[in-house]
Design an enzyme around this catalytic site. Structure first.
Site, PDB file in Angstrom:
ATOM      1  N   GLN A  46     -14.739   0.672  81.775  1.00  0.00           N
ATOM      2  CA  GLN A  46     -14.395  -0.180  80.960  1.00  0.00           C
ATOM      3  C   GLN A  46     -14.015  -1.459  80.844  1.00  0.00           C
ATOM      4  O   GLN A  46     -13.048  -1.705  82.289  1.00  0.00           O
ATOM      5  CB  GLN A  46     -13.460  -0.001  79.417  1.00  0.00           C
ATOM      6  CG  GLN A  46     -12.216   0.433  80.187  1.00  0.00           C
ATOM      7  CD  GLN A  46     -11.519   1.545  79.120  1.00  0.00           C
ATOM      8  OE1 GLN A  46     -11.977   1.378  77.539  1.00  0.00           O
ATOM      9  NE2 GLN A  46     -10.647   2.358  79.424  1.00  0.00           N
ATOM     10  N   ASP A 101      -1.536   3.045  76.054  1.00  0.00           N
ATOM     11  CA  ASP A 101       0.257   3.249  75.999  1.00  0.00           C
ATOM     12  C   ASP A 101       1.231   3.995  76.004  1.00  0.00           C
ATOM     13  O   ASP A 101       2.061   3.812  75.764  1.00  0.00           O
ATOM     14  CB  ASP A 101       0.602   1.570  75.507  1.00  0.00           C
ATOM     15  CG  ASP A 101       2.027   1.430  76.002  1.00  0.00           C
ATOM     16  OD1 ASP A 101       2.301   0.866  76.732  1.00  0.00           O
ATOM     17  OD2 ASP A 101       2.680   1.127  75.154  1.00  0.00           O
ATOM     18  N   ASP A 170      -6.300   9.760  69.414  1.00  0.00           N
ATOM     19  CA  ASP A 170      -6.625   8.354  69.033  1.00  0.00           C
ATOM     20  C   ASP A 170      -7.809   7.865  69.649  1.00  0.00           C
ATOM     21  O   ASP A 170      -7.362   7.700  70.955  1.00  0.00           O
ATOM     22  CB  ASP A 170      -4.754   8.143  69.971  1.00  0.00           C
ATOM     23  CG  ASP A 170      -4.502   6.630  70.015  1.00  0.00           C
ATOM     24  OD1 ASP A 170      -4.937   6.271  69.328  1.00  0.00           O
ATOM     25  OD2 ASP A 170      -4.060   6.307  69.740  1.00  0.00           O
ATOM     26  N   ASP A 173     -13.793   3.420  69.133  1.00  0.00           N
ATOM     27  CA  ASP A 173     -14.404   3.235  68.256  1.00  0.00           C
ATOM     28  C   ASP A 173     -15.897   3.773  68.508  1.00  0.00           C
ATOM     29  O   ASP A 173     -15.888   4.610  70.202  1.00  0.00           O
ATOM     30  CB  ASP A 173     -15.203   1.487  67.502  1.00  0.00           C
ATOM     31  CG  ASP A 173     -14.275   0.299  67.298  1.00  0.00           C
ATOM     32  OD1 ASP A 173     -13.385   1.653  66.489  1.00  0.00           O
ATOM     33  OD2 ASP A 173     -14.193  -0.576  67.156  1.00  0.00           O
TER      34      ASP A 173
HETATM   35  N1  SAM Z   1      -3.146   3.841  70.020  1.00  0.00           N
HETATM   36  C1  SAM Z   1      -3.208   3.919  71.521  1.00  0.00           C
HETATM   37  C2  SAM Z   1      -2.154   3.661  72.216  1.00  0.00           C
HETATM   38  O1  SAM Z   1      -1.125   3.007  72.168  1.00  0.00           O
HETATM   39  O2  SAM Z   1      -2.510   2.690  73.490  1.00  0.00           O
HETATM   40  C3  SAM Z   1      -4.453   3.565  71.678  1.00  0.00           C
HETATM   41  C4  SAM Z   1      -5.643   4.240  72.194  1.00  0.00           C
HETATM   42  S1  SAM Z   1      -7.378   3.353  72.346  1.00  0.00           S
HETATM   43  C5  SAM Z   1      -7.144   3.351  70.877  1.00  0.00           C
HETATM   44  C6  SAM Z   1      -8.986   5.135  72.867  1.00  0.00           C
HETATM   45  C7  SAM Z   1      -7.838   5.409  74.912  1.00  0.00           C
HETATM   46  O3  SAM Z   1      -8.675   6.192  74.950  1.00  0.00           O
HETATM   47  C8  SAM Z   1      -8.471   3.871  75.779  1.00  0.00           C
HETATM   48  O4  SAM Z   1      -7.427   3.694  76.673  1.00  0.00           O
HETATM   49  C9  SAM Z   1      -9.014   4.519  76.112  1.00  0.00           C
HETATM   50  O5  SAM Z   1      -9.728   3.971  77.899  1.00  0.00           O
HETATM   51  C10 SAM Z   1      -9.708   6.221  76.141  1.00  0.00           C
HETATM   52  N2  SAM Z   1     -10.430   6.811  76.215  1.00  0.00           N
HETATM   53  C11 SAM Z   1     -12.530   6.608  75.872  1.00  0.00           C
HETATM   54  N3  SAM Z   1     -12.983   7.092  76.083  1.00  0.00           N
HETATM   55  C12 SAM Z   1     -11.950   8.636  76.165  1.00  0.00           C
HETATM   56  C13 SAM Z   1     -11.672   9.885  76.533  1.00  0.00           C
HETATM   57  N4  SAM Z   1     -13.934  10.377  76.707  1.00  0.00           N
HETATM   58  N5  SAM Z   1     -11.197  11.043  76.790  1.00  0.00           N
HETATM   59  C14 SAM Z   1     -10.408  10.634  76.810  1.00  0.00           C
HETATM   60  N6  SAM Z   1      -9.735   9.064  76.660  1.00  0.00           N
HETATM   61  C15 SAM Z   1     -10.365   8.286  76.143  1.00  0.00           C
END
Ligand code: SAM
Length: 294
Positions: A46, A101, A170, A173
């Site tokens: 990404q 984070d 967590d 989208d």
């Molecule tokens: N609340 C979080 C924070 O404090 O930063 C934000 C999390 S963000 C909504 C979602 C995270 O999920 C991103 O860092 C992304 O890289 C990761 N992600 C996306 N697809 C994923 C997958 N298939 N498995 C694990 N992590 C994933």
């Protein structure tokens, strides 16, 4: 910047940098004024940027969408973590999928009884950049309970059987790599990954403009779990503010939890009263949830 491709969502207007978060379903655009663009890169997964803003402090932005800010991230982090942790009477093993984070992991560290905190994050660059710009390594390195796992959460969860007391999903989208975190087989793997009295929480989108996400979450979870409840929080960073989380439990009802455990926690948003009141849904949300759990 001239040799790099333009950043999604960013624009310059009269010398001022803005990032726009567009919500197609609501035809709404929220603009954030940027004080400084601290870093950006395209990782294998990404586009990642870290910005500084006057309104929200530092922010992690993925593919042009703000994910968390140092100014108000405590709200989301506390609401996705304390509610399932307090719902379970004695959680020992906790994990989260979608590290970012790692805010929910820092909240879990506040509970002395928790023995293991595993964070599954797809993108190692997100972890590295958050450590550099948002929350330094020192928050984690002295806590032996914390483990970072750089894996795809969809694949990782299939290897976990009856292991975790509390899981937090967590997820971003439902686009790209994250789409599978909304599929019915993923919900089943999550069910299998927790203990016989385990509890899981999913971020389930805006109850106003992500109605299909909320419906799908409640519908899938209701097929598997005896207890499924949606609760709400107001997240200033997200367009329109109101956000939903859906908790599913094999045995413990969140509305019968020992909420006094929250009285002595070092939190800025959640209290015993907020815990209980967050489950009181406006009638239009209740209608969506009820129709999806039948
Ligand atoms: N609340 C979080 C924070 O404090 O930063 C934000 C999390 S963000 C909504 C979602 C995270 O999920 C991103 O860092 C992304 O890289 C990761 N992600 C996306 N697809 C994923 C997958 N298939 N498995 C694990 N992590 C994933």
């Amino acid at each position: 910047m001239a040799d790099k491709k333009p950043l999604s969502g960013y624009r310059k207007d009269k010398g001022v940098l803005w990032i726009s978060s567009y919500v197609g379903n609501a035809r709404v655009k929220m603009d954030y004024k940027i004080k400084a663009l601290l870093h950006y890169e395209q990782s294998p997964f990404q586009e990642i940027s870290i910005v500084d803003t006057k309104g929200f402090g530092k922010m992690l932005v993925l593919d042009g969408t703000p994910q968390v800010s140092t100014g108000e991230g405590f709200i989301y982090n506390e609401m996705i973590s304390h509610i399932p942790i307090v719902t379970h009477p004695n959680p020992k093993k906790v994990a989260m999928i979608g590290g970012g984070d790692c805010g929910p992991a820092r909240e879990a560290m506040k509970y002395k009884g928790i023995e293991q905190i595993d964070v599954v994050e797809l993108d190692p660059r997100v972890t590295e950049l958050c450590r550099k710009w948002l929350t330094p390594n020192s928050y984690y390195e002295n806590d032996q309970r914390f483990t970072m796992i750089h894996r795809d959460g969809y694949e990782w969860i299939q290897e976990q059987k009856g292991k975790y007391d509390v899981l937090m999903i967590d997820r971003p989208d439902p686009v790209g790599q994250a789409k599978k975190l909304f599929s019915s087989d993923f919900y089943k793997s999550v069910y299998d990954g927790i203990t016989d009295d385990g509890v899981v929480v999913f971020q389930s989108g805006s109850p106003y403009y992500n109605v299909s996400t909320l419906k799908g979450t409640v519908k899938n979870l209701s097929k598997l779990f005896p207890i499924v409840k949606t609760y709400l929080a107001t997240i200033p960073l997200f367009p329109c503010g109101l956000w939903s989380f859906t908790i599913a439990s094999k045995k413990w009802d969140p509305l019968e939890a020992n909420i006094n455990k929250l009285q002595h926690q070092d939190t800025q948003y959640i209290s015993p009263e907020i815990f209980t009141s967050s489950f009181v849904l406006p009638k239009y949300v209740e209608k969506i949830v009820e129709a999806s759990s039948e």
